[in-house]
Design a protein around this motif. Structure first.
Motif, PDB file in Angstrom:
ATOM      1  N   ARG A   1       0.812  -1.227   0.000  1.00 15.88           N
ATOM      2  CA  ARG A   1       0.000   0.000   0.000  1.00 15.88           C
ATOM      3  C   ARG A   1       0.839   1.268   0.000  1.00 15.88           C
ATOM      4  O   ARG A   1       0.402   2.313  -0.500  1.00 15.88           O
ATOM      5  CB  ARG A   1      -0.868   0.066   1.274  1.00 15.88           C
ATOM      6  N   ARG A   2       2.056   1.150   0.597  1.00 18.75           N
ATOM      7  CA  ARG A   2       2.828   2.333   0.995  1.00 18.75           C
ATOM      8  C   ARG A   2       2.917   3.400  -0.108  1.00 18.75           C
ATOM      9  O   ARG A   2       2.642   4.571   0.139  1.00 18.75           O
ATOM     10  CB  ARG A   2       4.231   1.896   1.440  1.00 18.75           C
ATOM     11  N   ALA A   3       3.249   3.019  -1.310  1.00 25.98           N
ATOM     12  CA  ALA A   3       3.480   4.003  -2.385  1.00 25.98           C
ATOM     13  C   ALA A   3       2.195   4.702  -2.827  1.00 25.98           C
ATOM     14  O   ALA A   3       2.251   5.684  -3.571  1.00 25.98           O
ATOM     15  CB  ALA A   3       4.120   3.301  -3.583  1.00 25.98           C
ATOM     16  N   PHE A   4       1.041   4.206  -2.367  1.00 31.12           N
ATOM     17  CA  PHE A   4      -0.235   4.748  -2.865  1.00 31.12           C
ATOM     18  C   PHE A   4      -1.056   5.428  -1.766  1.00 31.12           C
ATOM     19  O   PHE A   4      -2.159   5.911  -2.019  1.00 31.12           O
ATOM     20  CB  PHE A   4      -1.045   3.624  -3.523  1.00 31.12           C
ATOM     21  N   GLU A   5      -0.501   5.421  -0.531  1.00 34.55           N
ATOM     22  CA  GLU A   5      -1.224   6.029   0.584  1.00 34.55           C
ATOM     23  C   GLU A   5      -1.562   7.481   0.236  1.00 34.55           C
ATOM     24  O   GLU A   5      -0.766   8.181  -0.388  1.00 34.55           O
ATOM     25  CB  GLU A   5      -0.388   5.985   1.876  1.00 34.55           C
TER      26      GLU A   5
END
Ligand SMILES: Cc1ncc(COP(=O)(O)O)c(C=O)c1O
Length: 443
Positions: free
Chosen positions: A149-153
């Motif tokens: 998820r991290r890159a799209f938070e």
């Protein structure tokens, strides 16, 4: 040359040249036993002559008929087959090209259902921690998988997450017997705090795959959460992309719990990877207002119901049914689980061996009593996966099941038609890989 991360660093990928049954062969002539059916997808192994013949036949006739212009025998027969195999509990199917799209369609159909009923505030989703539902923005939004998820938070939907249903890692102070009740109460209080008028659906994996390392929910859980959802007019979406289509020993994983979800997503084993194919199944209760208000589901893509993909799915499902492979998955799977537990039981670091059918997870821990995981930096599961791969065994390592970073699990998910001798080879090579990885880190 393509590279992949592994326990040893970045490695070059071998070049595949062919597959046969449970084995794959690379350009250097090395043989690999597919102990995880890739990512729990290749349920009939590779290069099955009958599946290939069915696809070729379909390609010779027509590869793809556009869904708004034509129907086809492949599409109609697959639809009849899937509705029958899933127990006659669904009315409609929307085909997709992947599991992510099947989940995306499930979420959209839930929203469309409430829009058709004029309940415009029911827009929110609730999902579970340590879950994976796919890589499109909607599917990713309902997934609690930190690394992915991290890159799209910041651009993901505002989803509420409740606890994972994990008997091995229960919330503090909750006993095994009390777990299902605790989780149902937590779901209900989350619905109430968001406001039942704002919640469209709860989505969950009946047996968690990549995010947990094969985690079946405790007995009674599915029935308890269904009752909560019904009470508050919240739809129940079962994501069976990984655990379904027979992988857990019943065609629907939730058959085990005698629960029929409102919407269900499937993919991986539907056409066994011969051609990409997923599907979203919808009950009559959910579909009715959509049909009467909007006419059709507002989801789907250019290649929805791709004819050759349907022919592949039909052939795969026909063979599984004809050869009674789910009987094999159930009975041999139970023995296989025991054999693996026994073979790995000698390692203090093997905390749990669990699963159903041909869907088995092995969890590694630094301390069996405290269930403390190994540090994430050690990348133990990937190290085991890389050592097994070097030894000619494909398994599916997963990391981060404890807190999003730490936690090591290995998924074993052989083809349904894997031979006994191949299952034995999986056990031998996995034990060897676990031993080598633990020894390399001085345990
Ligand atoms: C439970 C679950 N849902 C959805 C997906 C997404 O499927 P796909 O990778 O085919 O898009 C996966 C993939 O691993 C999955 O395991």
């Amino acid at each position: 040359m393509k590279k992949r991360p592994s326990g040893f660093g970045i490695e070059e990928l071998p070049r595949i040249v062919r597959g046969k049954g449970s084995y794959l062969f690379d350009a250097a002539g090395k043989r690999y036993l597919d102990g995880s059916g890739g990512p729990a997808a290749f349920c009939l192994g590779h290069a099955h002559a009958e599946v290939n013949a069915a696809i070729t036949r379909q390609l010779d006739e027509i590869a793809c008929a556009y869904r708004y212009l034509f129907t086809s025998s492949a599409l109609e027969n697959l639809t009849e087959t899937v509705l029958r195999l899933s127990g006659g509990v669904f009315q409609d199917i929307v085909y997709t090209g992947s599991g992510s799209e099947a989940v995306e369609s499930a979420l959209k159909i839930a929203l469309q259902h409430f829009a058709a009923r004029g309940l415009w505030t029911k827009r929110r989703f609730i999902a579970r921690k340590r879950s994976w539902h796919g890589n499109t923005l909607g599917a990713l939004s309902v997934s609690e998988f930190a690394q992915r998820r991290r890159a799209f938070e910041g651009s993901l939907l505002d989803v509420a997450f409740v606890s994972a249903a994990n008997s091995y890692r229960r919330p503090d102070g909750v006993s095994g017997d009390a777990l299902a009740g605790f989780l149902a109460a937590e779901l209900e209080s989350t619905i109430v705090s968001l406001g039942p008028n704002n919640v469209a659906a709860f989505i969950f994996e009946p047996v968690v795959g990549a995010a947990g390392g094969v985690v079946p929910a405790p007995d009674g859980y599915a029935q308890a959460i269904q009752a909560v959802c019904r009470k508050h007019d919240v739809l129940l979406i079962a994501d069976e992309v990984m655990c379904g289509s027979g992988r857990s020993g019943t065609w629907r994983a939730l058959e085990h719990d005698q629960v029929v979800p409102d919407i269900m997503s499937i993919a991986k084993g539907l056409a066994g990877g011969y051609i990409p194919l997923g599907a979203t199944l919808v009950t009559a209760r959910v579909a009715a207002p959509i049909h009467s208000e909007h006419g059709a589901f507002m989801t789907g893509h250019t290649f929805t119901g791709h004819t050759a993909a349907c022919a592949a799915g039909l052939a795969v499902q026909h063979i599984i049914e004809r050869d009674r492979l789910l009987d094999r998955v159930r009975t041999v799977g139970a023995t296989f689980l025991k054999t693996l537990s026994h073979a790995l039981g000698g390692f203090d670091e093997v905390g749990d061996v669990r699963g159903r059918g041909f869907f088995i997870g092995i969890e590694l821990v630094r301390n069996r009593l405290t269930r403390l995981p190994f540090p994430a930096e050690r990348a133990l599961s990937f190290d085991i996966g890389a050592r097994a791969f070097a030894d000619g065994l494909i398994c599916y390592p997963c990391a981060g099941n404890v807190d999003g970073a730490a936690g090591d699990t290995i998924i074993i998910a052989p083809p349904f038609n894997a031979l006994d001798i191949e299952l034995d080879e999986i056990v031998t090579k996995l034990v060897r890989a676990v031993d080598a990885a633990l020894s390399a880190g001085s345990r």
